[in-house]
Design a protein around this motif. Structure first.
Motif, PDB file in Angstrom:
ATOM      1  N   GLU A  70      43.276  12.053  -6.305  1.00  0.00           N
ATOM      2  CA  GLU A  70      42.810  11.158  -5.255  1.00  0.00           C
ATOM      3  C   GLU A  70      43.273   9.734  -5.558  1.00  0.00           C
ATOM      4  OE1 GLU A  70      38.673  12.672  -3.492  1.00  0.00           O
ATOM      5  OE2 GLU A  70      38.565  12.164  -5.617  1.00  0.00           O
ATOM      6  N   GLN A  71      43.505   8.992  -4.516  1.00  0.00           N
ATOM      7  CA  GLN A  71      43.884   7.595  -4.696  1.00  0.00           C
ATOM      8  C   GLN A  71      42.637   6.756  -4.949  1.00  0.00           C
ATOM      9  OE1 GLN A  71      45.597   5.057  -1.446  1.00  0.00           O
ATOM     10  NE2 GLN A  71      47.411   5.103  -2.753  1.00  0.00           N
ATOM     11  N   LYS A  72      42.675   5.922  -5.983  1.00  0.00           N
ATOM     12  CA  LYS A  72      41.564   5.048  -6.349  1.00  0.00           C
ATOM     13  C   LYS A  72      42.071   3.615  -6.454  1.00  0.00           C
ATOM     14  CE  LYS A  72      38.818   8.619  -7.167  1.00  0.00           C
ATOM     15  NZ  LYS A  72      37.592   8.927  -6.392  1.00  0.00           N
ATOM     16  N   VAL A  73      41.156   2.673  -6.384  1.00  0.00           N
ATOM     17  CA  VAL A  73      41.498   1.275  -6.582  1.00  0.00           C
ATOM     18  C   VAL A  73      41.109   0.879  -8.008  1.00  0.00           C
ATOM     19  CG1 VAL A  73      39.265   0.440  -5.694  1.00  0.00           C
ATOM     20  CG2 VAL A  73      41.276  -1.063  -5.631  1.00  0.00           C
ATOM     21  N   PHE A  74      41.971   0.113  -8.664  1.00  0.00           N
ATOM     22  CA  PHE A  74      41.725  -0.331 -10.037  1.00  0.00           C
ATOM     23  C   PHE A  74      41.841  -1.851 -10.111  1.00  0.00           C
ATOM     24  CE2 PHE A  74      42.553   4.073 -10.736  1.00  0.00           C
ATOM     25  CZ  PHE A  74      41.972   4.406 -11.954  1.00  0.00           C
ATOM     26  N   PHE A  75      40.959  -2.453 -10.915  1.00  0.00           N
ATOM     27  CA  PHE A  75      40.981  -3.894 -11.158  1.00  0.00           C
ATOM     28  C   PHE A  75      40.953  -4.126 -12.663  1.00  0.00           C
ATOM     29  CE2 PHE A  75      38.878  -3.198  -7.109  1.00  0.00           C
ATOM     30  CZ  PHE A  75      39.538  -4.074  -6.262  1.00  0.00           C
ATOM     31  N   LEU A  76      41.921  -4.895 -13.154  1.00  0.00           N
ATOM     32  CA  LEU A  76      41.983  -5.218 -14.581  1.00  0.00           C
ATOM     33  C   LEU A  76      41.533  -6.656 -14.796  1.00  0.00           C
ATOM     34  CD1 LEU A  76      42.764  -4.579 -17.508  1.00  0.00           C
ATOM     35  CD2 LEU A  76      45.096  -5.336 -16.951  1.00  0.00           C
ATOM     36  N   PHE A  77      40.462  -6.815 -15.565  1.00  0.00           N
ATOM     37  CA  PHE A  77      39.966  -8.124 -15.980  1.00  0.00           C
ATOM     38  C   PHE A  77      40.327  -8.334 -17.447  1.00  0.00           C
ATOM     39  CE2 PHE A  77      37.448  -6.723 -12.439  1.00  0.00           C
ATOM     40  CZ  PHE A  77      37.127  -7.864 -11.724  1.00  0.00           C
ATOM     41  N   GLN A 114      34.674  -5.039 -31.020  1.00  0.00           N
ATOM     42  CA  GLN A 114      35.215  -4.042 -31.932  1.00  0.00           C
ATOM     43  C   GLN A 114      35.844  -2.916 -31.118  1.00  0.00           C
ATOM     44  OE1 GLN A 114      35.365  -4.192 -35.316  1.00  0.00           O
ATOM     45  NE2 GLN A 114      34.514  -6.266 -35.104  1.00  0.00           N
ATOM     46  N   PRO A 115      37.031  -2.436 -31.519  1.00  0.00           N
ATOM     47  CA  PRO A 115      37.701  -1.386 -30.745  1.00  0.00           C
ATOM     48  C   PRO A 115      36.947  -0.066 -30.805  1.00  0.00           C
ATOM     49  CG  PRO A 115      38.827  -1.724 -32.828  1.00  0.00           C
ATOM     50  CD  PRO A 115      37.788  -2.813 -32.709  1.00  0.00           C
ATOM     51  N   GLY A 116      37.022   0.689 -29.723  1.00  0.00           N
ATOM     52  CA  GLY A 116      36.399   2.003 -29.688  1.00  0.00           C
ATOM     53  C   GLY A 116      37.144   2.979 -30.578  1.00  0.00           C
ATOM     54  N   SER A 117      36.460   3.997 -31.048  1.00  0.00           N
ATOM     55  CA  SER A 117      37.085   5.000 -31.918  1.00  0.00           C
ATOM     56  C   SER A 117      36.777   6.418 -31.471  1.00  0.00           C
ATOM     57  CB  SER A 117      36.607   4.809 -33.362  1.00  0.00           C
ATOM     58  OG  SER A 117      35.191   4.921 -33.447  1.00  0.00           O
ATOM     59  N   ILE A 118      35.837   6.575 -30.527  1.00  0.00           N
ATOM     60  CA  ILE A 118      35.467   7.899 -30.030  1.00  0.00           C
ATOM     61  C   ILE A 118      35.800   7.959 -28.550  1.00  0.00           C
ATOM     62  CG2 ILE A 118      33.580   9.545 -29.712  1.00  0.00           C
ATOM     63  CD1 ILE A 118      32.120   8.188 -32.007  1.00  0.00           C
ATOM     64  N   PRO A 145      34.157  -1.323 -20.577  1.00  0.00           N
ATOM     65  CA  PRO A 145      34.548  -2.421 -21.469  1.00  0.00           C
ATOM     66  C   PRO A 145      35.966  -2.185 -21.983  1.00  0.00           C
ATOM     67  CG  PRO A 145      32.348  -1.642 -21.993  1.00  0.00           C
ATOM     68  CD  PRO A 145      32.920  -0.651 -21.028  1.00  0.00           C
ATOM     69  N   LEU A 146      36.779  -3.215 -21.973  1.00  0.00           N
ATOM     70  CA  LEU A 146      38.192  -3.050 -22.288  1.00  0.00           C
ATOM     71  C   LEU A 146      38.427  -2.614 -23.730  1.00  0.00           C
ATOM     72  CD1 LEU A 146      40.629  -3.263 -20.499  1.00  0.00           C
ATOM     73  CD2 LEU A 146      41.023  -5.572 -21.330  1.00  0.00           C
ATOM     74  N   ASN A 194      47.054  -3.088 -22.461  1.00  0.00           N
ATOM     75  CA  ASN A 194      47.170  -3.276 -23.915  1.00  0.00           C
ATOM     76  C   ASN A 194      47.147  -4.747 -24.304  1.00  0.00           C
ATOM     77  OD1 ASN A 194      47.250  -0.567 -24.758  1.00  0.00           O
ATOM     78  ND2 ASN A 194      49.435  -0.401 -24.308  1.00  0.00           N
ATOM     79  N   SER A 195      47.807  -5.584 -23.506  1.00  0.00           N
ATOM     80  CA  SER A 195      47.840  -7.020 -23.816  1.00  0.00           C
ATOM     81  C   SER A 195      46.455  -7.651 -23.699  1.00  0.00           C
ATOM     82  CB  SER A 195      48.819  -7.740 -22.885  1.00  0.00           C
ATOM     83  OG  SER A 195      50.148  -7.306 -23.104  1.00  0.00           O
ATOM     84  N   CYS A 196      45.743  -7.332 -22.626  1.00  0.00           N
ATOM     85  CA  CYS A 196      44.395  -7.883 -22.435  1.00  0.00           C
ATOM     86  C   CYS A 196      43.450  -7.392 -23.530  1.00  0.00           C
ATOM     87  CB  CYS A 196      43.854  -7.501 -21.055  1.00  0.00           C
ATOM     88  SG  CYS A 196      44.639  -8.372 -19.682  1.00  0.00           S
ATOM     89  N   LYS A 197      43.571  -6.135 -23.888  1.00  0.00           N
ATOM     90  CA  LYS A 197      42.716  -5.586 -24.945  1.00  0.00           C
ATOM     91  C   LYS A 197      43.012  -6.266 -26.283  1.00  0.00           C
ATOM     92  CE  LYS A 197      41.529  -1.329 -27.401  1.00  0.00           C
ATOM     93  NZ  LYS A 197      41.735   0.145 -27.493  1.00  0.00           N
ATOM     94  N   GLN A 198      44.283  -6.463 -26.586  1.00  0.00           N
ATOM     95  CA  GLN A 198      44.659  -7.107 -27.840  1.00  0.00           C
ATOM     96  C   GLN A 198      44.113  -8.528 -27.919  1.00  0.00           C
ATOM     97  OE1 GLN A 198      48.874  -7.233 -28.540  1.00  0.00           O
ATOM     98  NE2 GLN A 198      48.661  -7.995 -30.626  1.00  0.00           N
ATOM     99  N   GLU A 199      44.228  -9.284 -26.839  1.00  0.00           N
ATOM    100  CA  GLU A 199      43.708 -10.658 -26.817  1.00  0.00           C
ATOM    101  C   GLU A 199      42.189 -10.658 -26.974  1.00  0.00           C
ATOM    102  OE1 GLU A 199      44.995 -12.690 -23.363  1.00  0.00           O
ATOM    103  OE2 GLU A 199      47.140 -12.477 -23.792  1.00  0.00           O
ATOM    104  N   LEU A 200      41.541  -9.695 -26.359  1.00  0.00           N
ATOM    105  CA  LEU A 200      40.082  -9.601 -26.448  1.00  0.00           C
ATOM    106  C   LEU A 200      39.646  -9.331 -27.888  1.00  0.00           C
ATOM    107  CD1 LEU A 200      37.410  -9.485 -24.757  1.00  0.00           C
ATOM    108  CD2 LEU A 200      37.761  -7.010 -24.659  1.00  0.00           C
ATOM    109  N   LEU A 201      40.328  -8.419 -28.562  1.00  0.00           N
ATOM    110  CA  LEU A 201      39.970  -8.074 -29.937  1.00  0.00           C
ATOM    111  C   LEU A 201      40.310  -9.205 -30.906  1.00  0.00           C
ATOM    112  CD1 LEU A 201      41.121  -4.329 -30.047  1.00  0.00           C
ATOM    113  CD2 LEU A 201      38.799  -5.214 -29.773  1.00  0.00           C
ATOM    114  N   GLN A 202      41.399  -9.912 -30.622  1.00  0.00           N
ATOM    115  CA  GLN A 202      41.790 -11.017 -31.492  1.00  0.00           C
ATOM    116  C   GLN A 202      40.793 -12.170 -31.422  1.00  0.00           C
ATOM    117  OE1 GLN A 202      45.805 -11.900 -30.241  1.00  0.00           O
ATOM    118  NE2 GLN A 202      46.709 -10.445 -31.695  1.00  0.00           N
TER     119      GLN A 202
END
Length: 261
Positions: free
Chosen positions: A48-55, A137-141, A78-79, A124-132
């Motif tokens: 199905e087609q969905k709408v996505f928003f990246l913050f 803390q990054p998810g592991s599960i 959460p990113l 990936n870029s937004c997640k990296q900036e957020l963690l930096q």
């Protein structure tokens, strides 16, 4: 910068209003809307087609009621809990990748290879900036991706053929398609829902019992920072991929473009 903040506030408010009262508020200090677009998402029964928003700190997606103005069934992740994995093309869908989260993992497909690269790169870029920044803390599960119904004609545990009476079910722990006889057990899956028992197959049930026996502390508890998604939502929108590219915040001046990472 003041104009950028005003434009960003206006964009976020528009997204929030598009989900209506059932949706959660999206305005938050420091939050920036980086991009948006339409992707095909594989559900239990169909794409199905969905709408996505990246913050800059969350990924939001939902079902489409009126394209460009009205959405429903808002999901917020959460990113730091998002992981993307590249996937090969299938016969029917191209430009696929896998979005993994603690509570649900699923395949998505873009309308072009550039679109796919941009989505994966920006996430990936937004997640990296957020963690930096040091406050997350990054998810592991991560939850398993569900095997689609039409990909299994037999129970993936006992190999019984599915019929009108022997219906398909999904094990919430491994994502396999199983029959009712092989999925009568229920168990708590901490990263999906720590307070509610979910349907699991007999193999995962036995494995959980073995883990409890060998480790009295039980399974580690994962984060539960966004709403549960029980099964796959149904939708009347079976529209296939369109030719509208995703839009990205290219600069801090507020220009929205289909930009490369």
């Amino acid at each position: 910068m003041e104009q950028f903040e005003k434009d960003n506030h206006k964009r976020i408010l528009a997204v929030q209003h598009a989900f209506g009262p059932p949706g959660s508020p999206l305005q938050s200090p420091g939050r920036i809307l980086y991009g948006e677009g339409y992707l095909m998402k594989q559900g239990r029964k169909k794409w199905e087609q969905k709408v996505f928003f990246l913050f800059n700190d969350i990924l939001v997606y939902g079902s489409i009621l009126v394209k460009g103005s009205w959405y429903k069934k808002q999901k917020i992740v959460p990113l730091e809990d998002v992981k993307v994995e590249d996937m090969e093309d299938s016969e029917k869908y191209q430009h696929q990748w896998l979005i993994c989260t603690p509570r649900k993992s699923f395949f998505v497909s873009a309308f072009s290879l550039d679109e796919k690269k941009n989505w994966m790169g920006h996430i990936n870029s937004c997640k990296q900036e957020l963690l930096q920044a040091g406050n997350r803390q990054p998810g592991s599960i991560y939850a398993p991706s569900w095997i689609p119904d039409n990909a299994a004609q037999k129970c993936m545990r006992c190999f019984a053929i599915f019929t009108a009476t022997n219906r398909r079910h999904h094990c919430r722990k491994c994502g396999f398609v199983v029959c009712n006889q092989c999925s009568k057990q229920k168990g708590v899956i901490n990263n999906i829902h720590p307070k509610k028992q979910k349907r699991i197959c007999k193999k995962c049930h036995q494995k959980s019992r073995d883990e409890v026996t060998s480790d009295k502390r039980g399974v580690r508890v994962g984060r539960n920072s966004y709403e549960d998604e029980e099964g796959e939502e149904s939708s009347d929108d079976e529209e296939m991929q369109g030719d509208i590219p995703s839009s990205w915040l290219d600069t801090q001046m507020g220009t929205w473009l289909l930009g490369d990472v």
